[in-house]
Design an enzyme around this catalytic site. Structure first.
Site, PDB file in Angstrom:
ATOM      1  N   LYS A 195       0.850  -1.178   0.000  1.00 61.35           N
ATOM      2  CA  LYS A 195       0.000   0.000   0.000  1.00 61.35           C
ATOM      3  C   LYS A 195       0.889   1.233   0.000  1.00 61.35           C
ATOM      4  O   LYS A 195       1.965   1.234   0.610  1.00 61.35           O
ATOM      5  CB  LYS A 195      -0.903   0.030   1.238  1.00 61.35           C
ATOM      6  CG  LYS A 195      -1.736   1.306   1.350  1.00 61.35           C
ATOM      7  CD  LYS A 195      -2.440   1.442   2.693  1.00 61.35           C
ATOM      8  CE  LYS A 195      -3.135   2.799   2.763  1.00 61.35           C
ATOM      9  NZ  LYS A 195      -3.831   3.020   4.042  1.00 61.35           N
ATOM     10  N   GLU A 244      -8.239  12.656  12.193  1.00 56.93           N
ATOM     11  CA  GLU A 244      -7.521  11.497  12.735  1.00 56.93           C
ATOM     12  C   GLU A 244      -6.518  11.870  13.813  1.00 56.93           C
ATOM     13  O   GLU A 244      -5.645  12.716  13.625  1.00 56.93           O
ATOM     14  CB  GLU A 244      -6.805  10.735  11.623  1.00 56.93           C
ATOM     15  CG  GLU A 244      -6.152   9.451  12.104  1.00 56.93           C
ATOM     16  CD  GLU A 244      -5.762   8.508  10.989  1.00 56.93           C
ATOM     17  OE1 GLU A 244      -5.247   7.425  11.286  1.00 56.93           O
ATOM     18  OE2 GLU A 244      -5.981   8.854   9.816  1.00 56.93           O
ATOM     19  N   GLU A 288      -7.431  -2.390   2.906  1.00 55.95           N
ATOM     20  CA  GLU A 288      -6.612  -1.204   3.149  1.00 55.95           C
ATOM     21  C   GLU A 288      -6.619  -0.841   4.630  1.00 55.95           C
ATOM     22  O   GLU A 288      -5.582  -0.501   5.216  1.00 55.95           O
ATOM     23  CB  GLU A 288      -7.151  -0.034   2.322  1.00 55.95           C
ATOM     24  CG  GLU A 288      -6.382   1.257   2.514  1.00 55.95           C
ATOM     25  CD  GLU A 288      -7.039   2.448   1.828  1.00 55.95           C
ATOM     26  OE1 GLU A 288      -6.681   3.587   2.180  1.00 55.95           O
ATOM     27  OE2 GLU A 288      -7.905   2.241   0.957  1.00 55.95           O
ATOM     28  N   GLU A 421     -11.746  10.749  -4.392  1.00 56.90           N
ATOM     29  CA  GLU A 421     -11.588  10.762  -2.935  1.00 56.90           C
ATOM     30  C   GLU A 421     -10.823  12.001  -2.479  1.00 56.90           C
ATOM     31  O   GLU A 421     -11.180  12.633  -1.478  1.00 56.90           O
ATOM     32  CB  GLU A 421     -10.872   9.495  -2.468  1.00 56.90           C
ATOM     33  CG  GLU A 421     -10.714   9.423  -0.958  1.00 56.90           C
ATOM     34  CD  GLU A 421     -10.089   8.125  -0.483  1.00 56.90           C
ATOM     35  OE1 GLU A 421      -9.330   8.159   0.508  1.00 56.90           O
ATOM     36  OE2 GLU A 421     -10.371   7.068  -1.095  1.00 56.90           O
ATOM     37  N   LYS A 425     -12.011  15.177   0.074  1.00 51.47           N
ATOM     38  CA  LYS A 425     -11.222  15.630   1.215  1.00 51.47           C
ATOM     39  C   LYS A 425     -10.820  17.098   1.084  1.00 51.47           C
ATOM     40  O   LYS A 425     -10.684  17.802   2.098  1.00 51.47           O
ATOM     41  CB  LYS A 425      -9.986  14.753   1.368  1.00 51.47           C
ATOM     42  CG  LYS A 425     -10.333  13.300   1.742  1.00 51.47           C
ATOM     43  CD  LYS A 425      -9.110  12.406   1.712  1.00 51.47           C
ATOM     44  CE  LYS A 425      -9.457  10.980   2.145  1.00 51.47           C
ATOM     45  NZ  LYS A 425      -8.288  10.080   2.057  1.00 51.47           N
TER      46      LYS A 425
END
Length: 434
Positions: A195, A244, A288, A421, A425
Site C-alpha cells: 500500500k 484522525e 486497506e 476521494e 477531502k
C-alpha cells in the site's frame, strides 16, 4: 470602545506574581475568562509564533510567543526534542508539530517550519471542563514584564467577517494525479509495495489576504468532531481540521483510532446510510484498513500492554466523507513523543512496507508535503499529550493557500475513484477559502 483582551485586574495579578528573574524556566498561572482562540487571534501578529489546538474531547490550547523552542531533524527527531522536555514541570504547556519527512520540508513554501518543533509559549490559555487557565512561561534571566507589556496592548478580536473572496479565488491543480496512481498500482502489483498513500496539492490565489486564525475559528465551528489546529511561523500559518488522532496519552492510558477506507456523504439519510454500508462491505477498503491496523499494533506492542481493538471497524463520519475507524487502547509508561516516534508515519499516510512506501512517495509524488501528514498537538513535561495527524489542511501565506489531500492506493484501486476521494477531502477547505 473595543474591550481589552485581559482585564486590568488580571494584568495586575500577573504582575504581582512575576517576581524576580531566576536561573531556570518558571511559570505563573491564574484562572481567566478567555477563549484560547481569542488569545491567538489577538496576539499572533505581535509574536513570531502562535499555535492553537482543539480536541473534540473538549481540551483547547492556544499560545503566543516562544519562551523556549526545541527543534530537531533526522530519524530520532521526536525522541531528541522529548529528551529536552522531560525535565520540565508537569504544568508547563508545550505545543508540538512535525513534518511528514524526517528531515523536514525541502522547499521555500514551508520556510520557517522545522522537521520537528516543541514550543513553550510565552503565554498559553488552556480550556478544559468549561474553565480556562492562563500560563505565562518566563525564560531564565527574564522578569516577564516585556511580555506583560505586550499583553496589556491587546484587544479582544472582532467577530470574523465573511471568509469569501470579493473577487474570484483561482485554484490551480498542478499534478497528474491519475498518472501517479497508475504508477503506484503498477509498483504494488509488481510486489514492491502493499500500500502507498499519494497526496496532491491545490494552490489557491485570492484577491485579499487570508485571516488565518479567523479561518481556524470557522473550522472549529464547522468540524466539532475533528482536531482543529493552527501553527504560525512568521508569515506562514498551517491550519486544518484533522479527522484522525495519531495518538493520545493521559497518565498510563493510551488511545488512538486509525482511519483508512473512505466513502462520500449524502444529504439524503438513506443514501448516506447506503454509502456507509457499502464502505463496511468493501473488500478493497477493508483490506486497506486492516493493513493500517496491523501495522499500528505491531509498532505499539513493545511500548504498550493490554492492547485492545474491536474485531470489526466502525464508521467515523465527517461533513464530506466517512471513514473506516478502529479504536485502539492500552496501557503504557512511554511518553507521548516516544509513542508518536514509533507510529509516524502510519500506513494511513505513508504505506507498507514503510521505508519502501516513503521512498516511492519521495521519488514520484512531486510535492513538498511539509507538515501535511505530519503531526500537531500538545504535550507537557509529564509525557501526557495529544497529537493529531496533519490532514484536511492548508498552508497559508498572505493571499495564497496550498491545500493538501491524499488517498491510500492498493492493488484493487481505481485511479479515477482515488482522484474523487481527494476531491471529497479537499472540498471543505477549498469551499472555505473561495
Amino acid at each position: 470602545m473595543v474591550p481589552m483582551l485581559l482585564p486590568r485586574s488580571v494584568l495586575a495579578d500577573l504582575e504581582l506574581r512575576l517576581g524576580l528573574p531566576t536561573p531556570g524556566l518558571r511559570v505563573v498561572d491564574l484562572e481567566v475568562d478567555l477563549d484560547p482562540l481569542d488569545l491567538v487571534r489577538s496576539g499572533a501578529s505581535s509574536f513570531g509564533f502562535a499555535g492553537f489546538f482543539a480536541s473534540p474531547e473538549g481540551r483547547v490550547v492556544g499560545g503566543i510567543g516562544a519562551a523556549r523552542r526545541l527543534s530537531a531533524l533526522g530519524p530520532d527527531r521526536l525522541v531528541s526534542v522529548d529528551a529536552s522536555t522531560s525535565s520540565l514541570a508537569p504544568g508547563v504547556p508545550l505545543l508540538v508539530g512535525f513534518a511528514f519527512a524526517e528531515d523536514g520540508p525541502s522547499g521555500p513554501d514551508w520556510e520557517g517550519f522545522a522537521a520537528a518543533s516543541v514550543v513553550v509559549p510565552d503565554v498559553t490559555v488552556i480550556r478544559e471542563g468549561g474553565r480556562s487557565r492562563l500560563v505565562m512561561a518566563i525564560p531564565p534571566g527574564s522578569d516577564g514584564r516585556s511580555v506583560l507589556t505586550v499583553l496589556s496592548t491587546l484587544d479582544r478580536p472582532e467577530p470574523p467577517r465573511d471568509f469569501g473572496d470579493p473577487e474570484e479565488a483561482v485554484a490551480t491543480f498542478p499534478s497528474d494525479y491519475i498518472g501517479l496512481v497508475d504508477d503506484a498500482i503498477a509498483a504494488i502489483r509488481s510486489g514492491s509495495l502493499s500500500k502507498v498513500v499519494l497526496a496532491r496539492s491545490v494552490l489557491v490565489r485570492r484577491s485579499v489576504p487570508i485571516d488565518a486564525f479567523a479561518l481556524v475559528g470557522a473550522l472549529r465551528d464547522a468540524h466539532p468532531t475533528s482536531w482543529v489546529f493552527g501553527w504560525q511561523e512568521g508569515d506562514g500559518v498551517f491550519i486544518g481540521a484533522s479527522p484522525e488522532l495519531l495518538v493520545a496519552r493521559r497518565g498510563d492510558h493510551v488511545h488512538l483510532s486509525p482511519l483508512a477506507g473512505s466513502a462520500s456523504r449524502s444529504a439524503d439519510p438513506e443514501q448516506d446510510r447506503r454509502h456507509g454500508e457499502a464502505l463496511l462491505a468493501s473488500r478493497k477498503d477493508r483490506f486497506e484498513h486492516e493493513v493500517v491496523i496491523a501495522d499500528v499494533l505491531e509498532r505499539l506492542a513493545p511500548l504498550v500492554t493490554g492492547l485492545h481493538r474491536p474485531q470489526t471497524p466502525q464508521l467515523s463520519r465527517f461533513p464530506s466523507v466517512q471513514h473506516l475507524a478502529t479504536p485502539i487502547t492500552g496501557t503504557t509508561s512511554a511518553r507521548i513523543l516516544e509513542l508518536a516516534a514509533v507510529l509516524h508515519p502510519t500506513a494511513a499516510v505513508g504505506g507498507i512496507p514503510r521505508a519502501e512506501a516513503v521512498q516511492f512517495i519521495e521519488k514520484t509524488e512531486g510535492i513538498d508535503r511539509g507538515w501535511y501528514a505530519g503531526g500537531i498537538g500538545w504535550a507537557d513535561g509529564s509525557g501526557d499529550g495529544e497529537i493529531a495527524i496533519g490532514l484536511r489542511c492548508a498552508l497559508l501565506r498572505g493571499d495564497t493557500a496550498i491545500a493538501y489531500a491524499g488517498s491510500g492506493i492498493v492493488a484493487d484501486s481505481v485511479p479515477v475513484d482515488e482522484l474523487d476521494e481527494t476531491r471529497l477531502k479537499l472540498r471543505p477547505m477549498l469551499d472555505l477559502l473561495s
